[in-house]
Design an enzyme around this catalytic site. Structure first.
Site, short mmCIF file in Angstrom:
data_model
loop_
_atom_site.label_atom_id
_atom_site.label_comp_id
_atom_site.label_asym_id
_atom_site.label_seq_id
_atom_site.Cartn_x
_atom_site.Cartn_y
_atom_site.Cartn_z
N LYS A 295 0.86 -1.17 0.14
CA LYS A 295 0.05 0.06 0.02
C LYS A 295 1.01 1.19 0.09
O LYS A 295 0.57 2.25 -0.79
CB LYS A 295 -0.99 -0.04 1.18
N ASP B 52 -4.15 8.30 2.65
CA ASP B 52 -3.76 7.09 3.25
C ASP B 52 -4.86 6.56 4.30
O ASP B 52 -5.23 7.49 4.98
CB ASP B 52 -2.34 7.23 3.88
N GLU B 53 -4.90 5.10 4.54
CA GLU B 53 -5.64 4.84 5.50
C GLU B 53 -7.31 5.51 5.46
O GLU B 53 -7.72 5.96 6.34
CB GLU B 53 -4.98 5.05 6.84
N GLN C 246 -9.49 -3.39 7.62
CA GLN C 246 -8.65 -3.03 8.80
C GLN C 246 -9.20 -1.54 9.37
O GLN C 246 -8.38 -1.07 10.05
CB GLN C 246 -7.23 -2.83 8.20
N ARG D 277 -0.28 -9.49 10.95
CA ARG D 277 1.11 -8.95 11.17
C ARG D 277 2.13 -9.89 10.96
O ARG D 277 3.08 -9.63 10.92
CB ARG D 277 0.95 -8.37 12.52
#
Length: 741
Positions: free
Chosen positions: A34, A218-219, A253, A609
């Site tokens: 990403k 982002d995010e 997420q 993770r």
DNA sequence: ATGCAGCAAGTTTTT
DNA sequence: CTTGCTGCAT
């Protein structure tokens, strides 16, 4: 395709990066590259002359991410990236408001309130208005205000229909007024005000719309309503200068709904920005197959999804190891043993993460790690600029920069103690209220002609007592500010305020002293790095960037953190501890379906993770809040197909290892699946002796559970049962149809 | 003004 | 069991 910039990218990554001028939603799964796509997109736009750095704005959520992005871009491009706007939402809004403070109706050196400052301010106003803090907890008022702001609402806009909310609203109004009087802005205010600025001021709006041709986010799944609307406004959808908005996110997420993040923004983005292209980055470059498959199956249990399935070119790898511990101590020692083994196999400790749902769980783990002499580092907790001594020093600086800052004045007027007690303070506040002025002005009035500002020096500040001494001190520092470089001003503040000597004499002041010196260092590097090295700029920096949690600590150490804190990171091996119903998913999240889905996404984040090895551990009994709780395994473990899991048998010698005392054993064997242990169980009988604490039971309606507690006897006897599905309930033994097992 | 007893509460967190 | 806060006593 000859550019080295684009080498080694997969088709979807390439498509995203080289997309023409249009808005796009990139659904980027965990470990799908990403950040690389985002930064390469920027570099590509510049390198191919489609955009100048000046026309690019990139938004992130954390300062760390912003910094990382800049570093990567600079590594890819020989171009000067100075003209780019890269930062957090709050950082960029701050920049906007500083540049146009007049249009925004703010004083030039307006200060930023962090969460703690805001709460202090609220408490102060509550006291002034004699609001009952039992009926209106300050936290709740804070929540109310921030949520209103994040919904884009001023006090005047909020509609309430019950008396309680009306009180909250009145308070919001008072808070708004006080902030304006003091010239301070809380975090939400930065966003709201800059939104209003652009909304109201056509010239500025057009200027920035024209300037920013490419906006990258982002995010994106973590944006709240206000942030989304801010973006929309700035991008100017449908106008002549509409920016191409490149949005990267992963709805799976999204783990910050609890603080206002709204994944609905992704759907709205599709609609509002007329998105024709959604690019999915589904190839994962991080984890082995089993780990990824486990994550995929788990997340499929969520209904609110945009849909996405990660795959990897890697092999299956190892199964996920699952360890059922007797209790929290046993869980910790298993983890210690495994970490030792991994480390012996050559895995760096820093490449191993020990994750947990809530911070309270770290204690037991730390204890075991400490005893095992395994170096570890705990993330989270107090950050640099949040420390008390730093806050004190900053308060002096704030008052120097902005006399209106009552918050700052109150914090330090008697710290270190200079004999200004509650009564003189009250008097001061009365005066300020009467003449509708700041406390500082009231203080000035108070000293009257006792001071001669022209001859005031730091040394005679000490000779004067009380408020006069304080006023002289601040005046002196304020004059220093006019001609001294930042680090030197701070040194003088530390010295003349008496902070240094205060902490020198204090018993445990050594760390605090060190931090204060570190503050000077922070200022020195700030002056070197920042374009604007003024005091107000430094103060804004301190508020917006709370600083690393702790100094680096160079040695190879195990990484301990909450699952939330682990987002965005990856490790060779990951231990996911405390996988118990009630802990993870957390009890408090079970009330709403959305809550459970967020917990599941959290679990998804945790799993993804791990690169190579993943452990699930849970304890059948655990000390929590001073009493032992009996838990069953998290439903999330059961949602993962058995083929991906490998249950570790507690092969170790239980009786002889010293790992557990026979006392602990009572807590150990509690669920039906360890029936063999029942013999060892020193029963705590419930009421009639037919039941005992820790026993597995089945209820006709609620299903399987474990008896946690009991009270009463005979026909009054009630038992508390933790059910796998229904949660914890109290049941009358007489009526509840419980069966063993 | 400071210090301690008593009490309540106790997810996740960035800006 | 912890932490943090309040209120009371010194």
């Amino acid at each position: 395709m000859t550019s080295p910039l684009l080498a080694g990218l997969n088709a979807q990554q390439l498509e995203a990066i080289t997309l023409p001028h249009q808005s796009v939603l990139v659904l980027a799964g965990a470990g799908s590259g990403k950040t690389r796509v985002l930064t390469t997109r920027i570099a590509y736009l510049i390198q191919s002359n489609q955009a100048s750095p000046y026309s690019i704005l990139a938004v992130t959520f954390t300062n760390k991410a912003a910094k990382e992005m800049l570093t990567r871009i600079n590594a890819m491009l020989p171009v000067n990236t100075r003209g780019m706007w890269v930062g957090t939402f709050h950082g960029l809004c701050n920049r906007l408001l500083r540049a146009h403070y007049q249009e925004a109706g703010l004083p030039q050196s307006f200060q930023i309130l962090d969460t703690a400052d805001q709460l202090a301010m609220i408490k102060r106003i509550m006291k002034r208005l004699s609001v009952d803090d039992k009926r209106f907890p300050p936290r709740q008022i804070q929540w109310f205000i921030n949520h209103a702001k994040e919904a884009g609402q001023r006090a005047a806009d909020v509609i309430v229909d019950d008396p309680f909310s009306r009180h909250l609203l009145e308070f919001y109004l008072a808070y708004e007024q006080q902030c304006n009087r003091e010239g301070v802005a809380d975090f939400a205010e930065l966003l709201l005000r800059s939104y209003e600025l652009l909304n109201r001021n056509e010239i500025l709006r057009d200027h920035y719309r024209e300037r920013f041709d490419h906006i990258l986010v982002d995010e994106f799944q973590d944006t709240n309503r206000l942030q989304y609307n801010w973006l929309k406004l700035l991008a100017g959808v449908g106008t002549a200068h509409a920016a191409a908005v490149f949005v990267v996110g992963d709805d799976d997420q999204s783990i910050y709904a609890f603080r206002g993040a709204d994944t609905g923004n992704m759907k709205d983005f599709e609609r509002d920005f007329a998105i024709s292209t959604i690019i999915k980055l589904e190839q994962n470059y991080r984890s082995h197959g089993n780990i990824l498959s486990a994550a995929n199956t788990l997340i499929e249990n969520n209904e609110q999804r945009l849909g996405k399935n990660l795959w990897t070119a890697e092999g299956e790898g190892e199964p996920i190891r699952v360890y059922r511990a007797f209790n929290d101590t046993d869980e910790a020692s298993y983890i210690v043993d495994e970490i030792r083994a991994l480390h012996a196999d050559g895995v760096m400790l820093s490449d191993i993460a020990l994750l947990y749902r809530s911070n309270a769980q770290s204690r037991v783990l730390e204890h075991s790690l400490f005893n095992a002499s395994l170096p570890y580092r705990v993330y989270g907790g107090m950050r640099f600029f949040e420390r008390m001594e730093i806050k004190h020093a900053l308060a002096y600086l704030r008052l120097v920069a902005n006399p209106e800052d009552d918050n700052a004045l109150l914090r330090i007027i008697n710290f270190p103690a200079r004999g200004i007690g509650a009564r003189s303070l009250e008097h001061l506040q009365d005066v300020a209220r009467q003449q509708n002025s700041s406390l500082w002005e009231a203080a000035l009035l108070q000293c009257g002609d006792e001071i001669n500002l022209d001859t005031a020096t730091a040394s005679n500040a000490k000779s004067k007592k009380g408020i006069t001494g304080f006023v002289i001190l601040i005046q002196t520092l304020r004059r220093d500010w006019e001609h001294m470089p930042l680090p030197q001003i701070i040194e003088r503040v530390l010295l003349h305020s008496g902070l240094l000597s205060h902490y020198t004499t204090e018993r445990e002041g050594a760390d605090r002293l060190e931090n204060l010196h570190e503050l000077v260092n922070a200022a020195i590097s700030f002056v070197h790095e920042a374009e604007d090295d003024s005091l107000p700029a430094f103060l804004a920096h301190a508020s917006l960037e709370a600083g690393e949690h702790q100094a680096g600590g160079g040695q190879d150490a195990l990484q301990l953190m909450t699952v939330h804190a682990a987002k965005g990171l990856e490790f060779h091996s990951v231990f996911l501890s405390g996988l118990e119903e009630g802990l993870f998913p957390h009890d408090n999240s079970l009330n709403e379906i959305k809550g459970l889905e967020e917990e599941r996404r959290l679990m998804y984040v945790a799993i993804t993770r791990a690169r190579r090895r993943l452990y699930f551990t849970f304890a059948q009994s655990r000390m929590l809040h001073g009493q032992t709780r009996y838990n069953i395994a998290s439903r999330f473990v059961e949602e993962i197909p058995k083929s991906f899991l490998k249950w570790i048998k507690p092969s170790r010698d239980i009786s002889g290892s010293g790992r557990m005392s026979s006392y602990d054993m009572g807590a150990a064997f509690s669920t039906a699946s360890v029936a063999s242990g029942e013999k060892l169980f020193k029963r705590t009988p419930v009421a009639d002796g037919q039941w005992h604490i820790g026993q597995a039971v089945t209820h006709a309606k609620f299903g399987e559970g474990v008896i946690l507690n009991y009270e009463g006897s005979g026909s009054e006897a009630r038992v508390q049962v933790n059910f796998a599905r229904a949660g914890t309930k109290w049941l009358m033994l007489e009526y509840a149809k419980l069966t063993p097992g």
